[in-house]
Design an enzyme around this catalytic site. Structure first.
Site, PDB file in Angstrom:
ATOM      1  N   LYS A  16       0.824  -1.219   0.000  1.00 40.03           N
ATOM      2  CA  LYS A  16       0.000   0.000   0.000  1.00 40.03           C
ATOM      3  C   LYS A  16       0.849   1.257   0.000  1.00 40.03           C
ATOM      4  CE  LYS A  16       1.658   1.242   3.604  1.00 40.03           C
ATOM      5  NZ  LYS A  16       2.099   1.556   4.839  1.00 40.03           N
ATOM      6  N   GLY A 145       4.108  -1.354   3.254  1.00 43.04           N
ATOM      7  CA  GLY A 145       3.129  -2.317   3.781  1.00 43.04           C
ATOM      8  C   GLY A 145       3.475  -3.769   3.520  1.00 43.04           C
ATOM      9  N   SER A 146       4.781  -4.109   3.543  1.00 44.70           N
ATOM     10  CA  SER A 146       5.144  -5.521   3.329  1.00 44.70           C
ATOM     11  C   SER A 146       4.585  -6.388   4.452  1.00 44.70           C
ATOM     12  CB  SER A 146       6.669  -5.679   3.244  1.00 44.70           C
ATOM     13  OG  SER A 146       7.274  -5.537   4.512  1.00 44.70           O
ATOM     14  N   SER A 147       4.519  -5.827   5.667  1.00 43.48           N
ATOM     15  CA  SER A 147       4.006  -6.632   6.792  1.00 43.48           C
ATOM     16  C   SER A 147       2.527  -6.921   6.603  1.00 43.48           C
ATOM     17  CB  SER A 147       4.245  -5.923   8.123  1.00 43.48           C
ATOM     18  OG  SER A 147       3.606  -4.668   8.151  1.00 43.48           O
ATOM     19  N   GLU A 193      -0.682  -8.146  12.068  1.00 43.91           N
ATOM     20  CA  GLU A 193      -0.005  -6.839  12.040  1.00 43.91           C
ATOM     21  C   GLU A 193       0.329  -6.370  13.454  1.00 43.91           C
ATOM     22  OE1 GLU A 193       1.461  -5.417   9.272  1.00 43.91           O
ATOM     23  OE2 GLU A 193       0.185  -3.644   9.214  1.00 43.91           O
ATOM     24  N   ASP A 204      -3.191  -0.519   6.867  1.00 40.86           N
ATOM     25  CA  ASP A 204      -2.385  -1.297   5.916  1.00 40.86           C
ATOM     26  C   ASP A 204      -3.046  -2.630   5.580  1.00 40.86           C
ATOM     27  OD1 ASP A 204      -0.701   0.788   6.379  1.00 40.86           O
ATOM     28  OD2 ASP A 204       1.062  -0.417   6.842  1.00 40.86           O
TER      29      ASP A 204
END
Ligand SMILES: Nc1ncnc2c1ncn2[C@@H]1O[C@H](COP(=O)(O)OP(=O)(O)O)[C@@H](O)[C@H]1O
Ligand SMILES: C[C@@](O)(CCOP(=O)(O)O)CC(=O)O
Ligand SMILES: [Mg+2]
Length: 382
Positions: A16, A145-147, A193, A204
């Protein structure tokens, strides 16, 4: 023992771009985010060797756990939970041999994976033996926003395997889930998250689940249906940082200087709302006046993020270089390094973009030249 494949589930979820309102959104203020066309890909294969095998090449991990020993830990979480329990996290860290205080990317990924897995399968008579492979187009820990893409893909794949959600073929040939199922995916994405970030706003995981563009305020999502085509250049300074640490730093400042911080957060919210008005008024193409105002808002937003203490010299360098080309940029995500985006007005020439890219590359930054935002959310891939 060699393993034979029983079931295979492939899922992808986007990263994102927070256009405006990062950090302020953690305090209930409005923020706007859109899905990126950079995605994460998870492949889950059911096996018969009695192991849970986790391959996360982006963070340099390939580990396996014996299901029999995982099933015997005293884990109390369940599918109905709205958040994780700290005791369960401790039990999982002990089981996996992870230091209690470790915030290493690979450790956060293993712990969140095991937590979601145990919660979803806790009440099943037989736990599935699995090989899970996860690979992302997104830089890890850089504000894109990889997590959340990890959390959402993982939740969707495991919930599908457990039979809690059921993917559907949609009219346009894609396979995804109903809105009802996406609510469940998003809930588990949020729990995951929280394990990775500490105290996230939920923006996210929501954008990674639903795609498109959305506004979040006080935990409520509004889908922005009339978002115009928006092109941005993404710049990764490659300065490492941790969302958890940055969010905790802003919280510390807020607790000490609430009277000072509150007006800053309110100003960020005012920026988000001004930008939302521009997007809604120019639902197909942004006008020249619209781009001019958005440029001012991007500058103001970046400076306010610096005031919150989440800037970095490398991010200011990006802003300074883009300014020379008459363009506007701001940090995106948690800041402290990681990524910035550059607003690209529709009449920007390819020559200008390629000179800008060259100059940013020469400073050691990675550049995605022209990215459009607002892509699809979580998908079941074939
Ligand atoms: N490709 C990946 N493989 C494994 N874990 C990942 C991956 N991408 C993200 N993660 C997890 O997410 C964390 C990064 O999250 P965060 O600091 O919030 O940065 P971002 O801005 O990219 O979301 C990593 O420490 C790791 O635990
Ligand atoms: C700083 C914040 O607003 C966004 C963090 O995004 P990222 O993890 O840096 O991609 C935190 C949040 O909204 O949970
Ligand atoms: Mg994150």
């Amino acid at each position: 023992m060699t393993s034979s494949v029983v079931t295979e589930i492939h899922v992808s979820a986007p990263g994102k771009l927070i256009l405006h309102g990062e950090h302020a959104v953690v305090y209930g203020k409005a923020a706007i985010a859109a899905a990126l066309n950079l995605r994460s890909h998870l492949q889950l294969k059911q096996t018969t060797d009695g192991n849970l095998q986790l391959e996360l090449p982006d963070v340099g991990i390939s580990v396996q756990f014996a299901l029999a020993s995982l099933e015997s830990i005293s884990f109390s979480g369940s599918l109905e939970d709205q958040s994780h329990s700290d005791e369960d996290i401790l039990v999982i860290k002990n089981f996996a041999g992870i230091d209690v205080n470790s915030c290493e990317p690979k450790h956060l990924a293993i712990v969140s994976f095991l937590y979601v897995f145990c919660s979803i399968f806790k009440n099943k008579s037989q736990w599935p033996s699995l090989r899970v492979h996860f690979k992302s187009d997104l830089p890890v820990g850089a504000g894109l926003g990889s997590s959340a893409a990890f959390s959402v893909s993982l939740s969707a794949a495991l919930l599908q395997l457990a039979g809690h959600i059921d993917s559907l073929k949609l009219a346009d040939g894609i396979t995804s889930w109903s809105n009802e199922d996406k609510i469940v995916i998003n809930k588990w994405g949020f729990i995951c998250e929280k394990i990775i970030h500490g105290r996230p706003s939920g923006i996210d995981n929501s954008i990674s689940t639903y795609g498109g563009a959305l506004k979040m305020q006080n935990g409520q999502i509004t889908h922005l249906e009339k978002m115009p085509q928006l092109s941005v250049m993404l710049v990764n300074t490659k300065v490492p940082r941790s969302t958890m640490v940055l969010v905790a730093g802003v919280r510390q400042k807020y607790n000490l200087y609430q009277d000072v911080m509150e007006p800053i957060l309110n100003s960020v919210e005012a920026i988000t709302k001004r930008a939302e008005n521009i997007y809604q008024e120019c639902s197909t193409n942004i006008t020249d006046d619209g781009f001019k105002a958005l440029g001012d808002l991007v500058d103001l937003n970046h400076n306010l993020l610096n005031a919150m203490g989440v800037g970095h010299a490398s991010l200011d360098q990006v802003v300074a270089v883009t300014k020379k080309y008459g363009l506007h940029s701001k940090l995106t995500g948690a800041g402290g390094g990681g990524c910035a985006y550059v607003l690209i007005p529709s009449d920007t020439s390819e020559e200008l973009l390629s000179s800008l890219k060259e100059e940013l590359n020469a400073l050691g930054f990675d550049v995605w030249s022209k990215t459009t935002v607002g892509g699809l959310g979580v998908l079941r891939d074939l």
